[in-house]
Design an enzyme around this catalytic site. Structure first.
Site, PDB file in Angstrom:
ATOM      1  N   ILE A  95       0.867  -1.170   0.000  1.00  0.00           N
ATOM      2  CA  ILE A  95       0.000   0.000   0.000  1.00  0.00           C
ATOM      3  C   ILE A  95       0.899   1.214   0.000  1.00  0.00           C
ATOM      4  O   ILE A  95       1.847   1.282   0.787  1.00  0.00           O
ATOM      5  CB  ILE A  95      -0.918  -0.003   1.240  1.00  0.00           C
ATOM      6  CG1 ILE A  95      -1.908  -1.163   1.125  1.00  0.00           C
ATOM      7  CG2 ILE A  95      -1.627   1.334   1.404  1.00  0.00           C
ATOM      8  CD1 ILE A  95      -2.685  -1.422   2.393  1.00  0.00           C
ATOM      9  N   HIS A 104      -4.360  -4.020 -12.232  1.00  0.00           N
ATOM     10  CA  HIS A 104      -5.128  -4.856 -11.302  1.00  0.00           C
ATOM     11  C   HIS A 104      -5.831  -5.952 -12.100  1.00  0.00           C
ATOM     12  O   HIS A 104      -6.438  -5.667 -13.132  1.00  0.00           O
ATOM     13  CB  HIS A 104      -6.146  -4.002 -10.543  1.00  0.00           C
ATOM     14  CG  HIS A 104      -6.938  -4.801  -9.568  1.00  0.00           C
ATOM     15  ND1 HIS A 104      -6.395  -5.276  -8.392  1.00  0.00           N
ATOM     16  CD2 HIS A 104      -8.205  -5.271  -9.608  1.00  0.00           C
ATOM     17  CE1 HIS A 104      -7.311  -5.982  -7.752  1.00  0.00           C
ATOM     18  NE2 HIS A 104      -8.411  -6.000  -8.469  1.00  0.00           N
TER      19      HIS A 104
HETATM   20  C1  GRF Z   1      -0.760  -9.385 -11.870  1.00  0.00           C
HETATM   21  O1  GRF Z   1      -1.892 -10.186 -11.967  1.00  0.00           O
HETATM   22  C2  GRF Z   1      -1.125  -7.976 -11.520  1.00  0.00           C
HETATM   23  O2  GRF Z   1      -2.349  -7.570 -12.081  1.00  0.00           O
HETATM   24  C3  GRF Z   1      -1.249  -8.045 -10.029  1.00  0.00           C
HETATM   25  O3  GRF Z   1      -0.197  -8.898  -9.634  1.00  0.00           O
HETATM   26  C4  GRF Z   1       0.115  -9.784 -10.694  1.00  0.00           C
HETATM   27  C5  GRF Z   1       1.573  -9.617 -10.982  1.00  0.00           C
HETATM   28  O4  GRF Z   1       2.011 -10.538 -11.931  1.00  0.00           O
HETATM   29  N1  GRF Z   1      -1.241  -6.736  -9.440  1.00  0.00           N
HETATM   30  P1  GRF Z   1       3.458 -10.421 -12.561  1.00  0.00           P
HETATM   31  O5  GRF Z   1       4.436 -10.319 -11.401  1.00  0.00           O
HETATM   32  O6  GRF Z   1       3.490  -9.200 -13.429  1.00  0.00           O
HETATM   33  O7  GRF Z   1       3.633 -11.679 -13.334  1.00  0.00           O
END
Ligand code: GRF
Length: 203
Positions: free
Chosen positions: A93, A110
């Site tokens: 956060i 997200h």
């Molecule tokens: C992704 O699904 C992103 O949306 C979320 O965390 C995950 C990270 O995946 N916030 P990566 O490390 O980019 O493979």
């Protein structure tokens, strides 16, 4: 001149990989000046090293408060003359100490169609809820949890045979399209926040 940006990660970094690949194209407006991870063994760090990008491990447990951690983050970002910050699976956060240093210049990905399923495990939440369409969102970061103005979204079907892992993989393919697109617009100066809405100014 390409705009220097940072990518903040905590894990595998497949979104980082998509951004690295996009930024390698000469016509992409941004370059990744630094990758910062709060986790020492985040695989994304290997991706950064392999691409010759400076990578910094900034361990949150070394700091007494979120604000102190964010002040250290800002220092690293300033050292690398970063103009925009991408949160790509950065499991922290962030506080106003960070956001005020980069006003309107921090974007996050997200893995859900916001405002549905904010917070941790967005895909799991959507899967458990029984949605028929899932997806991902790139948005500006504000002090809430996944509440900032939405830049772009993409969706995928939830198939009858899916488990959460197959759905996660499908959502990730959309993420890997969306994040470079959003960063392109951002660093071309084409995003305008109007109230809750983000306008993409035509090229
Ligand atoms: C992704 O699904 C992103 O949306 C979320 O965390 C995950 C990270 O995946 N916030 P990566 O490390 O980019 O493979």
């Amino acid at each position: 001149m390409k705009v220097p940006v940072a990518v903040l990660i905590s894990g595998g970094g497949t979104n980082l990989a998509a951004l690295i690949e996009a930024a390698e194209h000469p016509d992409f407006p941004a370059r990744i000046a630094v990758v910062i991870s709060n986790r020492r063994h985040a695989y994304g760090r290997e991706r950064a090293k392999a691409a010759g990008i400076p990578d910094v491990w900034l361990w949150h447990k070394k700091f007494d408060s979120r604000e102190q951690y964010d002040a250290a983050l800002v220092e690293v970002l300033r050292q690398h003359e970063v103009e925009w910050v991408c949160l790509a699976g950065f499991m922290r956060i962030v506080t106003p100490v960070f956001l005020d240093a980069f006003p309107g210049r921090v974007i996050n990905i997200h893995p859900a169609l916001l405002p549905a399923f904010p917070g941790v495990d967005g895909v799991q939440q959507a899967f458990d809820y029984g949605v028929k369409v899932a997806g991902a969102t790139v948005h500006f970061v504000d002090t809430g949890t996944d509440t900032g103005p939405i830049i772009c979204q993409g969706c995928v079907p939830v198939l009858p045979d899916d488990d959460v892992d197959t759905l996660k993989a499908r959502v990730l393919t959309v993420e890997h399209q969306l994040f470079p697109q959003a960063l392109r617009w951002a660093t071309q100066g084409r995003l305008k926040i109007v109230g809750r809405k983000v306008q993409v100014i035509p090229a």
